[in-house]
Write a protein that holds these residues in place. Structure first.
Motif, short mmCIF file in Angstrom:
data_model
loop_
_atom_site.label_atom_id
_atom_site.label_comp_id
_atom_site.label_asym_id
_atom_site.label_seq_id
_atom_site.Cartn_x
_atom_site.Cartn_y
_atom_site.Cartn_z
N ASP A 509 87.10 52.66 54.04
CA ASP A 509 88.03 52.63 52.92
C ASP A 509 87.86 51.39 52.06
O ASP A 509 88.65 51.15 51.13
N SER A 544 86.28 53.02 62.69
CA SER A 544 86.67 54.43 62.74
C SER A 544 86.57 55.00 61.32
O SER A 544 86.52 54.26 60.34
N LYS A 545 86.54 56.30 61.22
CA LYS A 545 86.31 56.95 59.93
C LYS A 545 87.38 56.59 58.90
O LYS A 545 87.09 56.48 57.70
N ASP A 546 88.62 56.37 59.35
CA ASP A 546 89.69 56.00 58.42
C ASP A 546 89.73 54.51 58.15
O ASP A 546 90.56 54.04 57.36
N ARG A 548 90.76 52.09 59.98
CA ARG A 548 91.89 51.36 60.56
C ARG A 548 91.52 50.64 61.86
O ARG A 548 92.18 49.68 62.24
N ASP A 585 89.14 61.65 64.28
CA ASP A 585 90.44 61.22 63.75
C ASP A 585 90.71 59.74 64.00
O ASP A 585 91.76 59.22 63.62
#
Length: 779
Positions: A509, A544-546, A548, A585
């Motif tokens: 992100d 992680s993909k998000d 966070r 996730d």
């Protein structure tokens, strides 16, 4: 002049036991004017008691009114300290924290969340034939590999006769004279390796041995994982085998010369004809191209519909695109396709000048040309050109020469930002190097840029980072430069892998960027200028993909651990760093380990301050004491040099010589509505905002946390916007068995840094060890 913020701070500080001199000293150090401080001191007694305001949120107001003022004050002090802020401090202390004993939240996810033992090393009488790691041909010694889903462990071994074999979840393969490293298909469902036995070589796919040949090359899987290809030698001829189907034989097919198209429907490779003199040609799906003195650089277009390569004939070079030859040149550069596959370009030399050829059309001549690259949107073509001993960037034919700075001696093009709106390059002038974004110099000068002089854009294209060096190589200082801000200096160790030669890593992100650094022989991760714990070595981190969560593997002595959001896992004998990954996730972390004689696939629930696996138990010191409260139905361990202060429905743990400051507190309140932990936390927060709007509250993070097998809810870095107040962590735990809510809180920075009231790092570690030891009693 009188200042309400000062008044509030003075009253709160007095209630925590500070003298007027201490308070005044703190405010002067913060930059407040003495006249404003004095006036605010005079007005402080006329204002509402700050601690009463805070306390009224935590319990029912009627109950508060019935309590004595002294008891009320003491309780409020804790909440005040708990509510104190400083968002930036939270990340630092999370990085420094110890392990926390969290357990999986959802027992129905048992198969997905529990770790699994996948293999056991043979017992002692057989172990001598199964060395810890064996040499796989000329590759790095390997212990084991895991498949991408963590369902199988692949262990390379050697039996008593010296034969090599692969053990898959304790099942041994057929023994061979030699075996190669296992490769996996892109979807993780298939595996393959090369083996040799009695002079014949084989490819083993998912445990099935293929046909034996005189020699086989390394296999590759197609992008869609449905095909596997490798070259083989049989009867002195070479073929490409695709899914056991042999292609046409040729005198020679070079290793690593064959590739699948992006859509997996085609395969192309370089073949050699020996008879009558060496001739080279390209084969695409069994269709042979024209013979040349040499061919190289074969590529497919991104849409797989086109292909191109270079060829040499009679000392002249050509580009062959879709079977069509270009004009002859003296020398060629590499071919590049645009991402939409509509355009292709390459550099070509004629006599002593170079030109860029775009779709077979020549553009302006220069002394040299390099670094051709299309933008991600396929609308721009950039390259570096040299003329009159100076270099500059050219984009779509426009020369980007600086009108402000002197010309550059050399330019190293890093590329376009992902959104195609920016471009970056490093450049040298007079022996010094600078970073340039969109023709603007955005850094000071350095001696050298690491990672092939590259500048890295964040995924959103709005940020950039690079690593630079000053000084001679063996005694240099290294700096990470992020958004023009320099962080460092750090050192490096060229007797081992160069940490600072690894690029900074942006989160998906783009909000975070981390890098690995070294100082005094120790290695650590750095984020937001905060250094994580130092180890003998740290491996590249992953997000992680998000974005966070962050994890990496660290080595201390001969042991290894996985660090997730600053929290260490259990220490293991070995960890397969290639297996470290987050779930899609981002809620689970997975990796493979060797623990004693056993191989395990570890799956842990991720929280924003670590993982939830039972193997991550924080070791509570053995000399700690136990506090038991049968009325409130819990017990907890605490440091032996701390004292306990029990007040009505609150228990405070404090350092003996700092009686006015709590280090850890538990407030117990009734829960008649039987709200769960998250609902209780949200209700408290809303009540606080409603009843005390003059104190804007904020926090850095929130989320579930499991303590003592009970799901709680946490606010991290709570901030009530009052100068001088420390940040705190708050944890709410609902226990429906006794209709109680346990509100746990502890400061994560020093309420009085100038006086060194507490050691934030140590307090944070001890607080989480206490949290880890919390145990709820049953009737």
């Amino acid at each position: 002049m009188v200042n309400q913020e000062l008044i509030d701070f003075i009253k709160k500080s007095k209630e925590t036991g500070q003298t007027d001199e201490q308070i005044k000293s703190t405010l002067l150090a913060k930059g407040w004017q003495e006249i404003d401080i004095d006036e605010s001191f005079k007005s402080a007694d006329a204002t509402q008691n700050y601690s009463d305001i805070l306390y009224s949120k935590t319990e029912d107001r009627e109950s508060v009114a019935s309590k004595s003022r002294n008891t009320s004050k003491k309780m409020l002090i804790i909440v005040v300290m708990v509510l104190v802020a400083g968002l930036g401090a939270t990340a630092y202390f999370l990085i420094q924290s110890d392990k926390i004993n969290f357990v999986p939240i959802n027992k129905s996810e048992q198969i997905q969340t529990e770790s699994a033992k996948l293999a056991t090393i043979p017992d002692a009488k057989e172990k001598k034939f199964y060395p810890r790691a064996i040499q796989i041909q000329n590759e790095e010694p390997t212990l084991f590999q895991f498949d991408k889903e963590g369902k199988r462990v692949f262990w390379y071994a050697q039996d008593s006769s010296g034969k090599r074999l692969v053990i898959i979840n304790n099942e041994k393969s057929k023994p061979y004279d030699e075996i190669s490293r296992i490769i996996f298909s892109p979807d993780g469902q298939k595996f393959a390796y090369k083996a040799k036995l009695n002079g014949k070589e084989f490819i083993i796919v998912n445990g099935q041995e293929g046909k034996g040949y005189d020699s086989v090359g390394s296999p590759i899987f197609s992008p869609d994982s449905q095909k596997i290809a490798y070259r083989v030698s049989l009867d002195k001829k070479w073929r490409i085998v695709v899914n056991d189907k042999e292609g046409k034989p040729y005198d020679l097919i070079e290793e690593d010369s064959f590739i699948f198209s992006p859509d997996s429907q085609k395969i192309g490779y370089r073949a050699i004809q020996v008879g009558g003199g060496l001739k080279y040609f390209i084969v695409v799906n069994n269709q042979e191209g024209k013979l040349f003195d040499d061919v190289w650089g074969f590529i497919f277009s991104p849409d797989s519909k086109r292909f191109a390569y270079m060829a040499n004939q009679n000392n002249k070079e050509f580009v062959i695109t879709d079977g069509q030859e270009s004009k002859a040149y003296d020398k060629l550069g590499n071919i590049v396709f645009s991402l939409d596959s509509q355009n292709f370009a390459y550099a070509a030399k004629q006599a002593d000048k170079w030109s860029v050829i775009v779709n077979n059309r020549e553009v302006k001549l220069y002394d040299t040309i390099g670094s051709l690259q299309f933008s991600p949107d396929s609308q721009k073509l950039a390259y570096v050109a040299r003329q009159n001993e100076k270099e500059f960037l050219v984009i779509n034919g426009e020369e980007h020469r600086s009108l402000i700075y002197k010309p550059y001696d050399y330019v190293y093009f890093s590329g376009f930002s992902p959104d195609s709106q920016k471009f970056a390059y490093s450049a040298t002038r007079g022996g010094k190097m600078v970073a340039v974004v969109n023709d603007t110099e955005i850094s000071k000068s350095y001696d050298y840029f690491m990672n092939n002089f590259k500048i890295y854009f964040s995924p959103d294209g709005k940020r950039f980072a690079f690593v630079a060096r000053n000084g001679p190589e063996l005694s240099a200082q290294y700096f990470a430069v992020i958004d023009s801000h320099e962080i460092g200096p750090y050192s490096n160790n060229f007797n081992f892998y160069g940490i600072m030669d690894a690029p900074p890593l942006f989160s998906p992100d783009s909000s975070r960027v981390v890098f690995r650094a070294q100082r005094q022989g120790k290695y650590f991760i750095v984020e937001n200028e905060q250094e994580d714990k130092a180890y003998d070595y740290v491996y590249p981190p992953i997000f992680s993909k998000d974005g966070r969560n962050i994890a990496y593997m660290a080595k201390q002595g001969l042991k290894k651990t996985v660090v997730v959001n600053g929290v260490e896992s259990k220490i293991y004998d070995d960890i397969d760093r290639n297996s470290l990954s987050f779930s899609e996730d981002g809620k689970k972390i997975m990796y493979g380990v060797e623990d004693g004689k056993e191989f395990w696939w570890i799956v842990e629930q991720v929280t924003e301050s670590g993982t939830s696996a039972e193997v991550n138990q924080a070791q509570t010191p053995t000399d700690w004491q136990i506090y038991k409260n049968e009325k409130q139905m819990f017990n907890i361990q605490y440091p032996k040099d701390w004292q306990i202060n029990e007040q009505f429905n609150r228990v405070e743990f404090r350092i003996f010589d700092k009686p006015n400051y709590y280090n850890f507190s538990i407030l117990i309140s009734d829960n008649p509505s039987k709200a769960d932990s998250q609902a209780a936390a949200k209700a408290w927060l809303e009540e606080f905002k409603k009843t005390t709007p003059q104190f804007p509250i904020s926090y850095s993070k929130e989320g579930e946390i499991l303590v003592g097998n009970v799901k709680g809810y946490r606010y991290q870095g709570v901030n009530i916007g009052v100068v001088g107040e420390p940040s705190i962590d708050m944890v709410f735990i609902s226990k429906p068995e006794n209709n109680k809510i346990y509100q746990i809180q502890f400061p994560i920075d020093d309420p009085q840094p100038s006086l060194k009231i507490i050691d934030p790092k140590e307090n944070y570690k001890k607080a989480y060890s206490m949290l880890n030891s919390l145990n709820f009693l049953t009737k």
